[in-house]
Scaffold this active site. Sequence first.
Site, PDB file in Angstrom:
ATOM      1  N   SER A  59      44.615 -19.395  19.334  1.00 45.05           N
ATOM      2  CA  SER A  59      43.838 -17.775  18.765  1.00 45.05           C
ATOM      3  C   SER A  59      43.403 -17.998  17.910  1.00 45.05           C
ATOM      4  O   SER A  59      42.397 -18.000  17.602  1.00 45.05           O
ATOM      5  CB  SER A  59      45.930 -17.607  18.819  1.00 45.05           C
ATOM      6  OG  SER A  59      45.674 -16.374  17.976  1.00 45.05           O
ATOM      7  N   TYR A  72      52.046 -17.672  11.523  1.00 48.20           N
ATOM      8  CA  TYR A  72      51.442 -17.639  12.679  1.00 48.20           C
ATOM      9  C   TYR A  72      50.003 -17.997  12.495  1.00 48.20           C
ATOM     10  O   TYR A  72      49.592 -19.117  13.256  1.00 48.20           O
ATOM     11  CB  TYR A  72      51.410 -16.605  13.654  1.00 48.20           C
ATOM     12  CG  TYR A  72      51.096 -16.769  14.960  1.00 48.20           C
ATOM     13  CD1 TYR A  72      51.577 -17.360  15.814  1.00 48.20           C
ATOM     14  CD2 TYR A  72      49.164 -16.533  15.072  1.00 48.20           C
ATOM     15  CE1 TYR A  72      51.051 -17.920  17.173  1.00 48.20           C
ATOM     16  CE2 TYR A  72      48.893 -16.449  16.443  1.00 48.20           C
ATOM     17  CZ  TYR A  72      49.818 -17.117  17.634  1.00 48.20           C
ATOM     18  OH  TYR A  72      49.126 -17.714  18.881  1.00 48.20           O
TER      19      TYR A  72
END
Length: 116
Positions: A59, A72
């Site tokens: 990501s 995250y």
Amino acid sequence: MDVPINNAASFYAGFFEKLPDAQIRAQIETNLFGPMNVTRAALPVMRAQRAGHVLTLSSLAGAVGVDFCVAYSAAKFGSRASSAPNSSWTPPPPTPRAPSTTTPSAPPRPRRSGPP
């Protein structure tokens, strides 16, 4: 096994100090340890067959920290870092075979027909 694909994701957003410990641990477990475990299981198989690639999808949060996504981002940073050493792996050279100790026999000579 040709190409195991790591595409794990678990996401909880919020202020870091407000995230429950269980949610932080779940994100780290899924987003970091999940791909690491898949890769560790796949590498011995691919080394034995001397072929294969590991594809780990990450990501943007693994390259640039994102607000409200501390756990995250940390997991995705770790996933990128743990994948990098495997990206340059090449299989070891083949085991050399010992030279033959026998001399190959010469092929039979063709017979001539007619006068010498």
